[in-house]
Structure formats: C-alpha cells, structure tokens
Design an enzyme around this catalytic site. Structure first.
Site, PDB file in Angstrom:
ATOM      1  N   ASP A 245     -36.497 -17.543   8.490  1.00 49.04           N
ATOM      2  CA  ASP A 245     -36.464 -16.305   9.276  1.00 49.04           C
ATOM      3  C   ASP A 245     -35.979 -15.138   8.423  1.00 49.04           C
ATOM      4  O   ASP A 245     -34.835 -15.127   7.962  1.00 49.04           O
ATOM      5  CB  ASP A 245     -35.517 -16.533  10.475  1.00 49.04           C
ATOM      6  CG  ASP A 245     -35.488 -15.356  11.437  1.00 49.04           C
ATOM      7  OD1 ASP A 245     -36.235 -14.378  11.242  1.00 49.04           O
ATOM      8  OD2 ASP A 245     -34.703 -15.431  12.405  1.00 49.04           O
ATOM      9  N   GLY A 246     -36.876 -14.160   8.230  1.00 54.23           N
ATOM     10  CA  GLY A 246     -36.497 -12.926   7.544  1.00 54.23           C
ATOM     11  C   GLY A 246     -37.373 -12.623   6.354  1.00 54.23           C
ATOM     12  O   GLY A 246     -37.414 -13.392   5.400  1.00 54.23           O
TER      13      GLY A 246
ATOM     14  N   ASP B 259     -34.791 -12.988  19.490  1.00 52.07           N
ATOM     15  CA  ASP B 259     -33.545 -12.694  18.775  1.00 52.07           C
ATOM     16  C   ASP B 259     -32.503 -12.080  19.698  1.00 52.07           C
ATOM     17  O   ASP B 259     -32.706 -10.994  20.244  1.00 52.07           O
ATOM     18  CB  ASP B 259     -33.819 -11.707  17.628  1.00 52.07           C
ATOM     19  CG  ASP B 259     -34.527 -12.375  16.467  1.00 52.07           C
ATOM     20  OD1 ASP B 259     -34.025 -13.410  15.987  1.00 52.07           O
ATOM     21  OD2 ASP B 259     -35.584 -11.870  16.044  1.00 52.07           O
TER      22      ASP B 259
ATOM     23  N   MET C  10     -27.550 -14.910  17.964  1.00 51.53           N
ATOM     24  CA  MET C  10     -26.638 -14.297  16.986  1.00 51.53           C
ATOM     25  C   MET C  10     -25.505 -13.710  17.798  1.00 51.53           C
ATOM     26  O   MET C  10     -25.340 -12.488  17.921  1.00 51.53           O
ATOM     27  CB  MET C  10     -27.390 -13.230  16.176  1.00 51.53           C
ATOM     28  CG  MET C  10     -28.360 -13.835  15.171  1.00 51.53           C
ATOM     29  SD  MET C  10     -29.601 -12.660  14.602  1.00 51.53           S
ATOM     30  CE  MET C  10     -30.853 -12.896  15.845  1.00 51.53           C
TER      31      MET C  10
ATOM     32  N   GLY D  19     -29.335  -9.582  11.729  1.00 55.41           N
ATOM     33  CA  GLY D  19     -28.978  -8.336  12.412  1.00 55.41           C
ATOM     34  C   GLY D  19     -30.127  -7.347  12.527  1.00 55.41           C
ATOM     35  O   GLY D  19     -30.125  -6.528  13.434  1.00 55.41           O
ATOM     36  N   PHE D  20     -31.076  -7.446  11.629  1.00 59.43           N
ATOM     37  CA  PHE D  20     -32.147  -6.439  11.611  1.00 59.43           C
ATOM     38  C   PHE D  20     -33.476  -7.053  11.178  1.00 59.43           C
ATOM     39  O   PHE D  20     -33.494  -7.981  10.358  1.00 59.43           O
ATOM     40  CB  PHE D  20     -31.801  -5.299  10.637  1.00 59.43           C
ATOM     41  CG  PHE D  20     -30.490  -4.654  10.965  1.00 59.43           C
ATOM     42  CD1 PHE D  20     -30.402  -3.669  11.949  1.00 59.43           C
ATOM     43  CD2 PHE D  20     -29.320  -5.070  10.341  1.00 59.43           C
ATOM     44  CE1 PHE D  20     -29.169  -3.104  12.287  1.00 59.43           C
ATOM     45  CE2 PHE D  20     -28.086  -4.515  10.669  1.00 59.43           C
ATOM     46  CZ  PHE D  20     -28.016  -3.528  11.644  1.00 59.43           C
TER      47      PHE D  20
ATOM     48  N   MET E  65     -31.801 -18.588   7.356  1.00 59.74           N
ATOM     49  CA  MET E  65     -31.987 -17.139   7.299  1.00 59.74           C
ATOM     50  C   MET E  65     -32.337 -16.756   5.862  1.00 59.74           C
ATOM     51  O   MET E  65     -31.620 -17.132   4.927  1.00 59.74           O
ATOM     52  CB  MET E  65     -30.706 -16.403   7.712  1.00 59.74           C
ATOM     53  CG  MET E  65     -30.311 -16.533   9.172  1.00 59.74           C
ATOM     54  SD  MET E  65     -31.612 -16.101  10.338  1.00 59.74           S
ATOM     55  CE  MET E  65     -31.891 -14.370   9.960  1.00 59.74           C
TER      56      MET E  65
ATOM     57  N   HIS F  42     -32.951 -17.472  19.272  1.00 57.55           N
ATOM     58  CA  HIS F  42     -32.064 -17.415  18.104  1.00 57.55           C
ATOM     59  C   HIS F  42     -30.825 -16.633  18.521  1.00 57.55           C
ATOM     60  O   HIS F  42     -30.855 -15.400  18.613  1.00 57.55           O
ATOM     61  CB  HIS F  42     -32.830 -16.733  16.949  1.00 57.55           C
ATOM     62  CG  HIS F  42     -31.991 -16.479  15.736  1.00 57.55           C
ATOM     63  ND1 HIS F  42     -32.419 -15.685  14.683  1.00 57.55           N
ATOM     64  CD2 HIS F  42     -30.757 -16.903  15.389  1.00 57.55           C
ATOM     65  CE1 HIS F  42     -31.476 -15.638  13.757  1.00 57.55           C
ATOM     66  NE2 HIS F  42     -30.457 -16.370  14.165  1.00 57.55           N
TER      67      HIS F  42
ATOM     68  N   SER G 115     -41.431 -12.799  15.819  1.00 55.22           N
ATOM     69  CA  SER G 115     -40.160 -12.332  16.361  1.00 55.22           C
ATOM     70  C   SER G 115     -40.412 -11.072  17.167  1.00 55.22           C
ATOM     71  O   SER G 115     -40.858 -10.054  16.623  1.00 55.22           O
ATOM     72  CB  SER G 115     -39.188 -12.030  15.223  1.00 55.22           C
ATOM     73  OG  SER G 115     -38.169 -11.193  15.716  1.00 55.22           O
TER      74      SER G 115
ATOM     75  N   MET H 253     -28.845 -10.544  19.852  1.00 52.21           N
ATOM     76  CA  MET H 253     -27.769  -9.971  19.019  1.00 52.21           C
ATOM     77  C   MET H 253     -26.735  -9.305  19.917  1.00 52.21           C
ATOM     78  O   MET H 253     -27.099  -8.619  20.877  1.00 52.21           O
ATOM     79  CB  MET H 253     -28.354  -8.941  18.057  1.00 52.21           C
ATOM     80  CG  MET H 253     -29.437  -9.508  17.153  1.00 52.21           C
ATOM     81  SD  MET H 253     -30.029  -8.277  16.010  1.00 52.21           S
ATOM     82  CE  MET H 253     -31.368  -9.169  15.202  1.00 52.21           C
TER      83      MET H 253
ATOM     84  N   GLY I 110     -41.516 -11.013  12.055  1.00 53.67           N
ATOM     85  CA  GLY I 110     -41.431  -9.912  13.004  1.00 53.67           C
ATOM     86  C   GLY I 110     -42.263  -8.737  12.555  1.00 53.67           C
ATOM     87  O   GLY I 110     -43.388  -8.524  13.016  1.00 53.67           O
ATOM     88  N   SER I 111     -41.724  -7.975  11.591  1.00 52.58           N
ATOM     89  CA  SER I 111     -42.410  -6.751  11.167  1.00 52.58           C
ATOM     90  C   SER I 111     -43.768  -7.032  10.534  1.00 52.58           C
ATOM     91  O   SER I 111     -44.689  -6.216  10.649  1.00 52.58           O
ATOM     92  CB  SER I 111     -41.522  -5.967  10.196  1.00 52.58           C
ATOM     93  OG  SER I 111     -41.034  -6.800   9.174  1.00 52.58           O
TER      94      SER I 111
ATOM     95  N   HIS J 180     -40.404 -16.171  19.020  1.00 54.56           N
ATOM     96  CA  HIS J 180     -39.026 -16.131  18.511  1.00 54.56           C
ATOM     97  C   HIS J 180     -38.289 -14.980  19.193  1.00 54.56           C
ATOM     98  O   HIS J 180     -38.741 -13.828  19.170  1.00 54.56           O
ATOM     99  CB  HIS J 180     -39.055 -15.959  16.992  1.00 54.56           C
ATOM    100  CG  HIS J 180     -37.713 -16.031  16.344  1.00 54.56           C
ATOM    101  ND1 HIS J 180     -37.077 -17.213  16.074  1.00 54.56           N
ATOM    102  CD2 HIS J 180     -36.876 -15.048  15.904  1.00 54.56           C
ATOM    103  CE1 HIS J 180     -35.909 -16.985  15.492  1.00 54.56           C
ATOM    104  NE2 HIS J 180     -35.766 -15.664  15.386  1.00 54.56           N
TER     105      HIS J 180
HETATM  106  O1  LIG Z   1     -33.171 -12.949  13.232  1.00 57.04           O
HETATM  107  C1  LIG Z   1     -33.738 -12.024  12.699  1.00 57.04           C
HETATM  108  C2  LIG Z   1     -32.956 -10.904  12.067  1.00 57.04           C
HETATM  109  O2  LIG Z   1     -31.611 -11.135  12.235  1.00 57.04           O
HETATM  110  C3  LIG Z   1     -35.193 -12.065  12.592  1.00 57.04           C
HETATM  111  O3  LIG Z   1     -35.796 -12.958  13.513  1.00 57.04           O
HETATM  112  C4  LIG Z   1     -35.970 -10.803  12.371  1.00 57.04           C
HETATM  113  O4  LIG Z   1     -36.475 -10.288  13.547  1.00 57.04           O
HETATM  114  C5  LIG Z   1     -37.100 -11.069  11.422  1.00 57.04           C
HETATM  115  O5  LIG Z   1     -37.744  -9.873  11.178  1.00 57.04           O
HETATM  116  P1  LIG Z   1     -38.678  -9.661   9.896  1.00 57.04           P
HETATM  117  O6  LIG Z   1     -37.811  -9.835   8.682  1.00 57.04           O
HETATM  118  O7  LIG Z   1     -39.751 -10.718   9.978  1.00 57.04           O
HETATM  119  O8  LIG Z   1     -39.181  -8.280  10.088  1.00 57.04           O
HETATM  120 FE   LIG Z   2     -34.334 -14.512  14.263  1.00 57.85          FE
END
Ligand SMILES: O=C(CO)[C@@H](O)[C@H](O)COP(=O)(O)O
Ligand SMILES: [Fe+2]
Length: 223
Positions: free
Chosen positions: A177-178, A36, A70, A144-145, A139, A68, A9, A38, A199-200, A34
């Site tokens: 995702d997440g 995102d 949102m 959102g984050f 999810m 994705h 992401s 928002m 992502g992170s 990916h």
């Molecule tokens: O859609 C989302 C958050 O809303 C994700 O795609 C995040 O970007 C995933 O981030 P990590 O949890 O992997 O850091």
């Molecule tokens: Fe996402």
C-alpha cells in the site's frame, strides 16, 4: 477471486460521489475496495468511518471491503466495522495494546484479519500470530496521505514477508500500500506481493479501466 488482487483506495476517489465512484471502479475490473480510516491521532489526517462503510453496503456494494485502520486505540473500532459490513480489517500493531486479542475480535466477528507494517516497523510481531492473520499489509509509504512515492526498501521487506508466509504454510495474502502504479506493479509482484492497493494511480486518471487493464497486463508478465 483472481490470483492477483487489485484494491483501489477510495482515499483518492471523489467523496461527493463515493457510491458512483466505487461502482465505476468495480465495473472497471477492481477486485476489492480499500477503505482508509484515519483518526488525526495515529496518523495526521482524518477520513471516514463505519457509517460510510455501511452506506456503501446500503448503496449495493457487494465486493469485499478491505478496511485499513489507521487509528489508535484500535479495538473500539473493530465491532463498529464488523457491524458496518467490513470484509477484511487490518490494523497497525503499534496502535493496539493487545495485538492477539484485536485479531481474535476481528475473526470472531466473521471478518478476515490482518496486520499492517509501516516502512520502519520490523516484521517481528508477525511470527507470533501467523495462525491468526489472513493478510499482511506492508506500507510502502508512511501512512496518512495518498499520492506519495513508493519507498524502494519495501521490495526487500516484501521478500522477507513472502519467505515468512511461505514457510508458515498458512494461506495469507501479502498486500502492499502506497505509491503503487502500473509502472512499478510488476516489480512489486516479483518481490512477493499478491494484493495491490492503488489510490491516486487509479482515481487520478479519467479511464479507470485502462489503468486496471494495464496493471493486469503487467501482472500477467510476472506469473
Ligand atoms: O493507507 C494509505 C495511506 O496512508 C493508502 O491506502 C493510500 O490511499 C494509497 O494512496 P496512493 O499512494 O496509491 O495514492
Ligand atoms: Fe491504505
């Protein structure tokens, strides 16, 4: 395409060097990107839109871009992202007034289509549109984050979604995702996921290849 798909992401990438970041993560072994979106309305955060998707294509990115959405409303964004070079477009069913129509718009534009389910959104919508979705995204955090912790109840929901998909006979990817990392990716795959957004866990490290290699090693122990 690999059996298991790793989808970094870019929410956690360095936006000031986005093209380079995407090149680097693909070189490091990512399968797709990916993306995102928002809108500070459906979710309490604001990110990037079709212009950035288009810019990545212009930069030379040929990998699939997994958008994705949102956003609410959904439909106005669909055409813009098709035009901007999206490969897959997923949206949250609560954000669309006409889910079937939104899916049809995505497919008519030549993209793969998918529905995204928040942690407390039941999978009920899915059974009516199984013939129109290429992707189901669960999810595992509230949207959102980036950087949130994986909600453990997602594992049971993944098993439920996997059973629905398998019983349908359609070719549908199951994405999560997440809070996905090299530490929990094997357990998530065992619950039925085949596509992993991170992502992170990837962009938060210096060596993207080392993380992705470890994720692949973990996944190899599953199948
Ligand atoms: O859609 C989302 C958050 O809303 C994700 O795609 C995040 O970007 C995933 O981030 P990590 O949890 O992997 O850091
Ligand atoms: Fe996402």
């Amino acid at each position: 395409m690999n059996d298991f798909i790793i989808a970094p992401s870019i929410l956690s990438a360095d936006f000031a060097r986005l093209g380079e970041e995407v090149d680097n993560v693909l070189k490091a072994g990512a399968d797709i990107i990916h993306f995102d979106v928002m809108d500070n309305h459906y979710v309490p955060n604001l990110t990037i839109g079709p212009m950035v998707c288009k810019a990545l294509r212009k930069h030379g990115v040929t990998a699939e871009i997994d958008v994705h959405l949102m956003v609410k409303p959904v439909d106005r964004m669909i055409g813009d992202f098709i035009e901007a070079g999206a490969s897959i477009i997923t949206f949250h069913p609560e954000a669309s007034e006409h889910i079937d129509r939104s899916l049809q718009m995505i497919k008519a534009g030549g993209c793969k289509a998918g529905l995204v389910f928040n942690p407390a959104t039941p999978l009920d919508y899915l059974k009516y549109v199984l013939d129109k979705v290429d992707m189901v995204l669960l999810m595992s955090v509230n949207p959102g984050f980036g950087g949130q912790s994986f909600i453990p109840g997602t594992l049971d929901k993944l098993r439920e979604a996997r059973a629905l998909i398998d019983a349908s006979g359609y070719d549908i990817r199951l994405e999560v995702d997440g809070g996905v990392s090299e530490k929990n990716i094997a357990e998530i795959a065992r619950a039925g996921a085949d596509t992993f957004v991170a992502g992170s866990a990837i962009f938060g490290k210096d060596d993207y290849k080392a993380v992705i290699d470890t994720m692949r090693k973990e996944l190899a122990s599953v199948r």
